[in-house]
Design an enzyme around this catalytic site. Structure first.
Site, PDB file in Angstrom:
ATOM      1  N   GLY A  21       0.786  -1.233   0.000  1.00  0.00           N
ATOM      2  CA  GLY A  21       0.000   0.000   0.000  1.00  0.00           C
ATOM      3  C   GLY A  21       0.816   1.279   0.000  1.00  0.00           C
ATOM      4  O   GLY A  21       0.346   2.321   0.470  1.00  0.00           O
ATOM      5  N   ASN A  23       1.781   3.120  -2.635  1.00  0.00           N
ATOM      6  CA  ASN A  23       1.168   4.120  -3.528  1.00  0.00           C
ATOM      7  C   ASN A  23       0.007   4.809  -2.826  1.00  0.00           C
ATOM      8  O   ASN A  23      -0.135   6.037  -2.885  1.00  0.00           O
ATOM      9  CB  ASN A  23       0.670   3.452  -4.814  1.00  0.00           C
ATOM     10  CG  ASN A  23       1.725   3.407  -5.904  1.00  0.00           C
ATOM     11  OD1 ASN A  23       2.108   4.448  -6.443  1.00  0.00           O
ATOM     12  ND2 ASN A  23       2.195   2.214  -6.227  1.00  0.00           N
ATOM     13  N   MET A 102      -3.933  -7.035  -6.725  1.00  0.00           N
ATOM     14  CA  MET A 102      -3.432  -8.101  -7.588  1.00  0.00           C
ATOM     15  C   MET A 102      -4.532  -9.110  -7.944  1.00  0.00           C
ATOM     16  O   MET A 102      -4.399 -10.314  -7.671  1.00  0.00           O
ATOM     17  CB  MET A 102      -2.260  -8.811  -6.915  1.00  0.00           C
ATOM     18  CG  MET A 102      -1.151  -7.857  -6.514  1.00  0.00           C
ATOM     19  SD  MET A 102      -0.667  -6.730  -7.825  1.00  0.00           S
ATOM     20  CE  MET A 102       0.950  -7.343  -8.161  1.00  0.00           C
ATOM     21  N   ARG A 103      -5.582  -8.626  -8.559  1.00  0.00           N
ATOM     22  CA  ARG A 103      -6.733  -9.476  -8.821  1.00  0.00           C
ATOM     23  C   ARG A 103      -7.452  -8.916 -10.049  1.00  0.00           C
ATOM     24  O   ARG A 103      -7.551  -7.690 -10.205  1.00  0.00           O
ATOM     25  CB  ARG A 103      -7.639  -9.384  -7.579  1.00  0.00           C
ATOM     26  CG  ARG A 103      -8.639 -10.461  -7.400  1.00  0.00           C
ATOM     27  CD  ARG A 103      -9.203 -10.402  -5.995  1.00  0.00           C
ATOM     28  NE  ARG A 103      -8.408 -11.194  -5.066  1.00  0.00           N
ATOM     29  CZ  ARG A 103      -8.527 -12.507  -4.908  1.00  0.00           C
ATOM     30  NH1 ARG A 103      -9.421 -13.186  -5.578  1.00  0.00           N
ATOM     31  NH2 ARG A 103      -7.745 -13.144  -4.057  1.00  0.00           N
ATOM     32  N   VAL A 105     -10.523  -7.695 -12.144  1.00  0.00           N
ATOM     33  CA  VAL A 105     -11.895  -7.259 -11.854  1.00  0.00           C
ATOM     34  C   VAL A 105     -12.805  -7.751 -12.976  1.00  0.00           C
ATOM     35  O   VAL A 105     -12.362  -7.937 -14.102  1.00  0.00           O
ATOM     36  CB  VAL A 105     -11.976  -5.724 -11.681  1.00  0.00           C
ATOM     37  CG1 VAL A 105     -11.302  -5.317 -10.386  1.00  0.00           C
ATOM     38  CG2 VAL A 105     -11.367  -4.985 -12.858  1.00  0.00           C
ATOM     39  N   ASN A 119      -5.953   2.267 -12.805  1.00  0.00           N
ATOM     40  CA  ASN A 119      -4.960   1.356 -12.221  1.00  0.00           C
ATOM     41  C   ASN A 119      -3.560   1.900 -12.481  1.00  0.00           C
ATOM     42  O   ASN A 119      -3.333   2.592 -13.469  1.00  0.00           O
ATOM     43  CB  ASN A 119      -5.099  -0.028 -12.875  1.00  0.00           C
ATOM     44  CG  ASN A 119      -4.079  -1.029 -12.360  1.00  0.00           C
ATOM     45  OD1 ASN A 119      -3.849  -1.133 -11.160  1.00  0.00           O
ATOM     46  ND2 ASN A 119      -3.445  -1.768 -13.263  1.00  0.00           N
ATOM     47  N   HIS A 121       0.345   0.522 -13.155  1.00  0.00           N
ATOM     48  CA  HIS A 121       1.063  -0.694 -13.530  1.00  0.00           C
ATOM     49  C   HIS A 121       2.545  -0.368 -13.713  1.00  0.00           C
ATOM     50  O   HIS A 121       2.882   0.653 -14.328  1.00  0.00           O
ATOM     51  CB  HIS A 121       0.473  -1.264 -14.829  1.00  0.00           C
ATOM     52  CG  HIS A 121       1.124  -2.547 -15.236  1.00  0.00           C
ATOM     53  ND1 HIS A 121       0.838  -3.747 -14.619  1.00  0.00           N
ATOM     54  CD2 HIS A 121       2.063  -2.809 -16.165  1.00  0.00           C
ATOM     55  CE1 HIS A 121       1.578  -4.692 -15.168  1.00  0.00           C
ATOM     56  NE2 HIS A 121       2.338  -4.150 -16.107  1.00  0.00           N
TER      57      HIS A 121
HETATM   58  C1  GAR Z   1       3.259  -1.285  -7.502  1.00  0.00           C
HETATM   59  O1  GAR Z   1       4.529  -1.351  -8.110  1.00  0.00           O
HETATM   60  C2  GAR Z   1       2.171  -1.397  -8.553  1.00  0.00           C
HETATM   61  O2  GAR Z   1       2.467  -0.749  -9.748  1.00  0.00           O
HETATM   62  C3  GAR Z   1       2.126  -2.893  -8.750  1.00  0.00           C
HETATM   63  O3  GAR Z   1       2.238  -3.420  -7.459  1.00  0.00           O
HETATM   64  C4  GAR Z   1       3.009  -2.529  -6.651  1.00  0.00           C
HETATM   65  C5  GAR Z   1       2.211  -2.214  -5.424  1.00  0.00           C
HETATM   66  O4  GAR Z   1       2.991  -1.533  -4.475  1.00  0.00           O
HETATM   67  N1  GAR Z   1       0.926  -3.299  -9.416  1.00  0.00           N
HETATM   68  C6  GAR Z   1       0.870  -4.283 -10.297  1.00  0.00           C
HETATM   69  O5  GAR Z   1       1.834  -4.970 -10.594  1.00  0.00           O
HETATM   70  C7  GAR Z   1      -0.504  -4.525 -10.892  1.00  0.00           C
HETATM   71  N2  GAR Z   1      -0.401  -5.401 -12.017  1.00  0.00           N
HETATM   72  P1  GAR Z   1       2.307  -0.785  -3.276  1.00  0.00           P
HETATM   73  O6  GAR Z   1       1.303  -1.756  -2.647  1.00  0.00           O
HETATM   74  O7  GAR Z   1       3.415  -0.476  -2.322  1.00  0.00           O
HETATM   75  O8  GAR Z   1       1.630   0.461  -3.804  1.00  0.00           O
END
Ligand code: GAR
Length: 207
Positions: A21, A23, A102-103, A105, A119, A121
């Site tokens: 979490g 971000n 990570m799921r 929708v 989202n 990525h």
């Molecule tokens: C981030 O790097 C995000 O871009 C990625 O997971 C991480 C979450 O970090 N998302 C994906 O790979 C989605 N396909 P965080 O929980 O510290 O924000």
């Protein structure tokens, strides 16, 4: 509603997470310090009960909910999806931000919030869709990568791109060092996109 009151209104946002979490934390911090204006995070949802991000959200006094995704391992569907939609409606959510959720929708949710789910990525889409995007970039010997904020549709990382930030990949970079470079850019990009949405520069239906 007059023009001023329309401009002054905050956008009600929900953030979906699965673990760290960070971000989400940066977004909450930017709102708290008024670096990001016009956004009101009313709800944080996690599909993982032990997500560190859930306790961070609580510190910011944001309603934080774990949704049991069973029996599904990789998607949000069925009972869990129904519960999520109900919570979003309870909080009058206008925009959903996936941030490390990570799921996949599915249709009911995407339909209910059509054009209002975004989202982040960790790659320059359309390159390196799906999981472990940073590892994919290293293994492909890519010279650069970065991050993308995009609208969410029913595909895997296929929705319309809103904005991207790039990083260079050096010869000695590995998955870990590249992830560190990219996440720094994610922190800048997500709040920038939210500010653009709040300012009406990026259009979201019904906002
Ligand atoms: C981030 O790097 C995000 O871009 C990625 O997971 C991480 C979450 O970090 N998302 C994906 O790979 C989605 N396909 P965080 O929980 O510290 O924000």
């Amino acid at each position: 509603m007059g023009l001023f009151s329309k401009l002054a209104k905050n956008i009600n946002v929900a953030i979906f997470i699965s673990s760290r979490g960070s971000n989400m934390e940066v977004i909450l911090k930017n709102i708290e310090t008024s670096k990001l204006k016009g956004i009101n995070v009313r709800l944080v949802i996690s599909d993982n009960e032990d997500a560190k991000g859930l306790s961070i959200a609580r510190k910011y006094n944001v309603r934080s909910e774990y949704i049991d995704p069973a029996p599904f391992k990789t998607k949000l569907e069925g009972l869990a999806e129904d519960k999520v939609i109900k919570m979003l409606q309870e909080e009058n959510i206008e925009l959903v931000c996936l941030a490390g959720f990570m799921r996949m929708v599915k249709q009911n949710f995407v339909k209910a919030y059509e054009g209002r789910i975004i989202n982040i990525h960790p790659s320059i889409l359309p390159n390196f869709k799906g999981i472990k995007a940073q590892k994919q970039a290293i293994e492909a010997n890519a010279k650069e990568s970065g991050c993308t904020v995009h609208f969410v549709d029913l595909g895997m990382d296929t929705g319309r791109i809103i904005a991207q930030r790039k990083v260079k990949i050096k010869k000695d970079d590995d998955e870990k060092s590249l992830s560190k470079k990219i996440i720094k850019q994610e922190y800048i990009l997500y709040s920038k996109v939210l500010q653009d949405i709040a300012n009406g520069k990026v259009k979201i239906p019904n906002i």
